[in-house]
Motif scaffolding. Structure first.
Motif, PDB file in Angstrom:
ATOM      1  N   ASN A   1       2.853   2.195  -3.710  1.00 39.25           N
ATOM      2  CA  ASN A   1       1.464   2.254  -4.416  1.00 39.25           C
ATOM      3  C   ASN A   1       1.115   4.084  -4.307  1.00 39.25           C
ATOM      4  O   ASN A   1       1.543   4.308  -5.216  1.00 39.25           O
ATOM      5  CB  ASN A   1      -0.095   2.200  -4.055  1.00 39.25           C
ATOM      6  CG  ASN A   1      -0.454   1.669  -5.307  1.00 39.25           C
ATOM      7  OD1 ASN A   1      -0.452   2.145  -6.388  1.00 39.25           O
ATOM      8  ND2 ASN A   1      -1.414   1.023  -5.305  1.00 39.25           N
ATOM      9  N   CYS A   2       1.285   4.223  -2.852  1.00 38.67           N
ATOM     10  CA  CYS A   2       0.768   5.487  -2.113  1.00 38.67           C
ATOM     11  C   CYS A   2       1.857   6.494  -2.942  1.00 38.67           C
ATOM     12  O   CYS A   2       2.085   7.745  -3.429  1.00 38.67           O
ATOM     13  CB  CYS A   2       0.356   5.970  -1.241  1.00 38.67           C
ATOM     14  SG  CYS A   2      -0.767   5.244  -0.943  1.00 38.67           S
ATOM     15  N   ARG A   3       3.633   5.694  -2.833  1.00 41.04           N
ATOM     16  CA  ARG A   3       4.029   6.563  -3.055  1.00 41.04           C
ATOM     17  C   ARG A   3       4.881   7.233  -5.093  1.00 41.04           C
ATOM     18  O   ARG A   3       4.442   8.317  -4.770  1.00 41.04           O
ATOM     19  CB  ARG A   3       4.973   6.339  -2.727  1.00 41.04           C
ATOM     20  CG  ARG A   3       6.837   7.002  -2.723  1.00 41.04           C
ATOM     21  CD  ARG A   3       8.062   6.668  -1.606  1.00 41.04           C
ATOM     22  NE  ARG A   3       8.233   6.118   0.354  1.00 41.04           N
ATOM     23  CZ  ARG A   3       8.565   5.344   0.500  1.00 41.04           C
ATOM     24  NH1 ARG A   3       9.011   4.173  -0.199  1.00 41.04           N
ATOM     25  NH2 ARG A   3       8.071   5.519   1.864  1.00 41.04           N
TER      26      ARG A   3
ATOM     27  N   LYS B   1       1.935   6.960  -6.753  1.00 40.90           N
ATOM     28  CA  LYS B   1       0.639   8.271  -7.251  1.00 40.90           C
ATOM     29  C   LYS B   1       1.134   9.570  -6.634  1.00 40.90           C
ATOM     30  O   LYS B   1       0.912  10.702  -7.582  1.00 40.90           O
ATOM     31  CB  LYS B   1      -0.242   7.585  -6.436  1.00 40.90           C
ATOM     32  CG  LYS B   1      -1.205   6.527  -6.958  1.00 40.90           C
ATOM     33  CD  LYS B   1      -2.323   6.529  -6.699  1.00 40.90           C
ATOM     34  CE  LYS B   1      -3.159   5.299  -6.957  1.00 40.90           C
ATOM     35  NZ  LYS B   1      -4.199   4.729  -5.868  1.00 40.90           N
ATOM     36  N   LEU B   2       2.183   9.673  -5.621  1.00 45.66           N
ATOM     37  CA  LEU B   2       2.154  11.362  -4.702  1.00 45.66           C
ATOM     38  C   LEU B   2       2.853  12.046  -5.536  1.00 45.66           C
ATOM     39  O   LEU B   2       3.401  13.130  -6.743  1.00 45.66           O
ATOM     40  CB  LEU B   2       2.784  10.753  -3.650  1.00 45.66           C
ATOM     41  CG  LEU B   2       3.184  12.463  -3.162  1.00 45.66           C
ATOM     42  CD1 LEU B   2       2.502  13.036  -2.498  1.00 45.66           C
ATOM     43  CD2 LEU B   2       4.128  12.305  -2.066  1.00 45.66           C
TER      44      LEU B   2
ATOM     45  N   ILE C   1       0.987  -1.690  -0.254  1.00 49.17           N
ATOM     46  CA  ILE C   1       0.185   0.021  -0.118  1.00 49.17           C
ATOM     47  C   ILE C   1       0.626   1.164   0.128  1.00 49.17           C
ATOM     48  O   ILE C   1       0.676   2.628  -0.497  1.00 49.17           O
ATOM     49  CB  ILE C   1      -1.336  -0.224   1.073  1.00 49.17           C
ATOM     50  CG1 ILE C   1      -1.758  -1.557   1.099  1.00 49.17           C
ATOM     51  CG2 ILE C   1      -1.584   1.141   1.275  1.00 49.17           C
ATOM     52  CD1 ILE C   1      -2.885  -1.541   2.853  1.00 49.17           C
ATOM     53  N   ILE C   2       1.695   1.616   0.713  1.00 47.36           N
ATOM     54  CA  ILE C   2       2.661   2.151   0.680  1.00 47.36           C
ATOM     55  C   ILE C   2       3.491   2.703  -0.453  1.00 47.36           C
ATOM     56  O   ILE C   2       3.518   3.876  -1.276  1.00 47.36           O
ATOM     57  CB  ILE C   2       3.744   2.167   1.857  1.00 47.36           C
ATOM     58  CG1 ILE C   2       2.967   2.675   3.465  1.00 47.36           C
ATOM     59  CG2 ILE C   2       4.930   3.469   2.291  1.00 47.36           C
ATOM     60  CD1 ILE C   2       3.997   1.860   4.444  1.00 47.36           C
TER      61      ILE C   2
END
Lengths: 76, 453
Positions: B384-386, B388-389, B381-382
């Motif tokens: 993936n989020c990085r 996208k950021l 999850i982390i």
């Protein structure tokens, strides 16, 4: 404490008063109508009174004091 | 013959006169007159003189034995009272007064004055018994008003101390005879009374020794009588000899007949007082002892009763009860304990059957698996989020107007309105323009011309 006080009182009594008190104590005790505790106290007081009276009677200075007339002593 | 007058001898006549006188005259008489021709015969000591008045003369003789009792020295011209009997002096052929008592006539006047004073003061109530103060039974401080030098003070002192040696004596010296003596004694009495708060005298003795009536006269004077009457301290008079009575004696609260009797009147006998004390002591001790014995007997009777013979019985009874209770309590506590023990053992067995340690092992493995699973999930999850950021940041950078400035563009705003200048209508000639370059560098300029194309 009370005893001491009582004795102090006795030593200040005049002979006449002491004899009077003593006489009343003797007659009270002879009537025998006082409780034992009281009668023992009265007995002790009576004996103290007798001692006091004898003490007074033993004083005999046998010296005549002179009363100075007041006028004289005031004038001088 | 029978008419012939009888002839008497001189002696017979004198004898007849003597008998006639003896029969007719009182055997004793007192004659008032004035002394004349006073003669004291030196050898014999007998006295020869005459008494006279306006009209006559009476020859007198006084034998030496009688004359010794006369207290004054008779002289011609003295008014006297002569007492004696009339007899005939045969050898001299004269009758004469044989004097055995000779007084100055003034003494008679004194006697009269005395009687008058007694009547006056008695009428005023000065001698009333009701006014007399009781004497103190045991006087310890005794005031004595008398002469310092007379015999009376010694007599009074001895008579008191012989009976009552514990008394303290206070002498107030006063003259006891002569002019003004009564006034001085009276003043002394009042002085002592005034000062008695300090002197605290129980009784006063006023007196003097014996003497002639004139000597004692001060004690008959009114001023002294009133001072005695007014005294708040009881007064004892002790004046003269037994036979002398003075007004002071009448008015005083008590009278000693002489100074030597003052003690008997004033003070008790110490021997009697001491024996009375001893008597009281005996009675007191005897009676108290008797009472004590009586009470002791009562106590003995009480002690003989069962309560006192076995005083611990009630206590012992109670102790036994307590012992019983204690035993009962012990056994019931023991029972309770045994029950609890049994319950504990049963529970222990139940717990043992569950095998808690194996259960725990299995749960631990499960927990580890769950933990690993959770860790790898969170990592994905982390990441993936990085990603996208980062993409969003890049897009955002391209849109920022200030990033255009990096490439040499600038932004112009009106200073007046603060708005970005987009067309010529946004500004006026003379307006101030703010031009922002890269890194917030600013240029201020003024519009001088507007050119429309």
């Amino acid at each position: 404490m009370a005893d001491k006080k009582q004795n102090n009182n006795i030593s200040k009594l005049s002979f006449e008063q002491a004899i009077k008190d003593l006489t009343s104590i003797v007659s009270k005790i002879e009537q025998g109508q006082i409780p034992l505790q009281d009668s023992l106290e009265q007995y002790e007081r009576g004996m103290a009174l007798i001692k006091h009276c004898r003490g007074i009677l033993q004083q005999a200075e046998k010296r005549i004091e002179k009363i100075a007339t007041e006028e004289k002593s005031e004038d001088r | 013959m029978q008419n012939k007058a009888r002839i008497y001898t001189v002696s017979q006549v004198n004898l007849l006169v003597k008998v006639a006188l003896e029969e007719r005259l009182p055997s004793r008489l007192t004659v008032r007159g004035e002394i004349s021709d006073w003669k004291l015969h030196k050898e014999s000591g007998h006295c020869y003189f005459s008494l006279k008045d306006e009209d006559g003369v009476l020859p007198c003789v006084m034998w030496a034995s009688s004359f010794r009792g006369v207290k004054f020295a008779p002289e011609d011209g003295m008014a006297v009272l002569a007492t004696g009997h009339i007899d005939v002096y045969m050898a001299g052929g004269k009758y004469q007064l044989y004097v055995d008592k000779l007084e100055l006539e003034g003494v008679g006047a004194l006697q009269l004055a005395f009687e008058q004073m007694v009547r006056k003061l008695a009428a005023e109530g000065l001698f009333d018994e009701a006014h007399k103060k009781p004497l103190p039974a045991y006087p310890m401080r005794i005031g004595i008003l008398t002469s310092e030098s007379g015999a009376a003070i010694e007599d009074i002192k001895d008579s008191i101390w012989n009976r009552w040696p514990c008394a303290r004596l206070f002498l107030y010296p006063v003259p006891v005879q002569g002019e003004g003596a009564a006034q001085k004694i009276a003043a002394a009495l009042r002085d002592v009374n005034r000062r008695n708060k300090k002197l605290s005298l129980d009784v006063l003795i006023v007196g003097r020794g014996g003497g002639s009536p004139e000597d004692l006269w001060a004690f008959n004077e009114e001023v002294l009588a009133r001072a005695i009457y007014d005294s708040k301290i009881p007064v004892i008079s002790a004046v003269g000899h037994e036979i002398d009575t003075t007004i002071a004696d009448f008015v005083a609260d008590a009278r000693a007949s002489t100074p030597t009797k003052a003690g008997v009147v004033a003070v008790p006998d110490i021997r009697e007082v001491l024996s009375e004390l001893a008597n009281k002591e005996n009675r007191l001790a005897h009676k108290t002892k008797g009472q004590l014995e009586l009470v002791w007997q009562k106590l003995q009777t009480l002690l003989a009763s069962s309560v006192f013979r076995n005083p611990l019985l009630p206590v012992h009874n109670r102790e036994q009860e307590i012992d019983d209770l204690q035993t009962a309590m012990r056994s019931s506590v023991r029972e309770l304990l045994a029950q609890a023990q049994r319950k504990l053992s049963e529970s222990y067995e139940q717990v043992r059957k569950i095998e808690p340690h194996r259960l725990l092992g299995r749960k631990m493995v499960e927990l580890n698996n769950w933990q690993n699973l959770a860790n790898s999930g969170i990592k994905g999850i982390i990441n993936n989020c990085r990603m996208k950021l980062t993409a969003a940041a890049n897009r955002l950078g391209a849109l920022n107007p200030k990033s255009v400035l990096e490439r040499g563009f600038s932004i112009t705003t009106s200073k007046k309105t603060g708005l970005i200048v987009r067309s010529l209508s946004d500004i006026e000639i003379g307006d101030l323009l703010i031009t922002e370059l890269v890194r917030e560098n600013l240029i201020e300029s003024k519009v001088t011309n507007k050119v429309k194309r």
